[in-house]
Design an enzyme around this catalytic site. Structure first.
Site: not given
Length: 419
Positions: A87-89, A163, A194
């Site tokens: 989804a995110c890092q 992010h 995340n």
């Protein structure tokens, strides 16, 4: 290679000009250079676009610039079908002396739309003394001029987080870009996460009660509220609200550690097993210039084979070279460090391909300080005695001797350390 371009791109259509998606490959010529845009620079592009002062195309995502026999192109990008699909890092760095984070940040930004799919915005926060600098952008990090500016300048700090976003909850807008920052107890707190917390997606105003009310005069449990619409910011606000209600004086680091662990456990227990939506929560949290709090509750998204967790590596003497995974860039740290330097880098996926990275355990909370991980109450009390605990003029300082006894530690062990 620096180019000054003042050219117009015209998408030749039968219909009237309107907002169009840029094709996967689009060529134009300026100043004798054939330039191919291989991926979208932005979500969309108007029918006519003027490009002015576009510097350093050789390090900008998606460009192939050729002039004569000279050619530069971005280093290989991962096939999106085999990318991390996260989804995110996250990226974090904690050091014992102010350190330049541009090396790690450069590789990290490539994942924001070039070597991975996280192109829905990026942000970074880093401390200067008690102050905190923040940069946020809804552009993909790989093509953002602001991200490029930060990646080519030497910015030194003890503590930072960054992010890159792939939107799964909340629209692509500035209010949903991490890190999120708030003031509490006269301190700057920052948070980036995340994963997915279904409970906060469904009920953003969920309150956490595992700490109890304590003896604080603060009874307002919704003092902090999210600005955007992400589950991450809602969880951050719930954590701050619970801490604010619980403590009337500043907690020592071991007490804060215990409180955060309880709150994380409570958030995980909010998961509904029958929903089929697992809770995945990996976050970076800061409450000042010295400590970086890192928590990992990893997992896989439904239907995905990708494991979403956190890794860290610690760089200390003897220093060696390091090579980024996402861009052909190597640094010999022996040339840029002193013998006593120590730096820990935390990332969703290892940023380098020639260092040892340690994956955090499920449910593990680590406090990084002076570039080293800390796990035990004893080591956290030692940080307190170095002056690295919470320090504010708003609330009274913790009574360290009392707290030591709570953790069955003999205060005489620390005698001479100005308890």
């Amino acid at each position: 290679l620096r180019l000054f371009l003042h050219s117009s791109l015209f998408l030749h259509r039968d219909e009237k000009p309107k907002r169009q998606q840029l094709p996967a490959t689009f060529k134009f010529q300026s100043l004798g250079c054939d330039i191919t845009i291989q991926k979208r620079m932005r979500k969309s592009l108007t029918a006519s676009l003027s490009l002015c002062f576009l510097p350093l195309l050789d390090v900008t995502s998606g460009f192939v610039v050729s002039e004569g026999n000279q050619q530069t192109r971005p280093v290989t990008s991962t096939d999106y079908s085999t990318g991390t699909a996260l989804a995110c890092q996250l990226l974090g760095m904690n050091c014992n002396t102010p350190t330049d984070f541009s090396f790690s940040f450069k590789g990290f930004c490539k994942r924001g739309g070039e070597t991975d799919i996280h192109s829905d915005g990026w942000g970074v926060a880093f401390y200067e003394g008690n102050g905190i600098r923040q940069f946020h952008d809804v552009e993909a990090a790989a093509t953002s001029p602001m991200a490029h500016f930060l990646s080519i300048h030497s910015i030194r700090t003890l503590n930072m987080m960054s992010h890159i976003r792939y939107a799964t909850a909340g629209e692509v807008e500035l209010g949903n870009v991490h890190p999120f920052c708030r003031e509490m107890w006269g301190l700057n707190w920052a948070f980036a996460m995340n994963g997915d917390i279904p409970a906060f997606k469904k009920h953003p105003k969920t309150k956490l009660s595992s700490l109890g009310p304590g003896d604080s005069p603060c009874t307002e449990e919704s003092y902090y509220n999210p600005v955007g619409t992400t589950d991450s910011e809602a969880a951050f606000c719930a954590i701050l609200n619970a801490l604010r209600v619980r403590f009337q004086r500043l907690p020592s680091l071991p007490v804060l550690y215990e409180a955060l662990q309880k709150l994380c456990d409570e958030i995980i227990q909010l998961e509904d097993p029958e929903s089929g939506e697992p809770t995945i929560m990996n976050f970076l949290l800061t409450c000042g210039a010295n400590t970086l709090w890192v928590y990992s509750w990893p997992g896989k998204r439904p239907g995905s084979k990708v494991w979403n967790g956190l890794h860290y590596t610690t760089r200390e003497a003897p220093f060696t070279t390091s090579h980024l995974s996402d861009v052909d860039c190597t640094v010999d740290f022996k040339l840029h460090t002193d013998r006593d330097d120590c730096v820990s880098v935390i990332a969703t996926k290892p940023l380098t391909d020639d260092e040892e990275w340690i994956e955090m355990k499920k449910g593990e909370l680590i406090v990084f300080d002076q570039g080293r991980p800390n796990f035990s109450p004893k080591s956290l009390f030692e940080l307190e005695l170095l002056g690295h605990g919470l320090n504010s003029t708003v609330l009274e300082r913790p009574a360290l001797e009392e707290d030591m006894r709570l953790f069955n530690l003999d205060p005489s062990v620390f005698r001479g350390a100005c308890i």
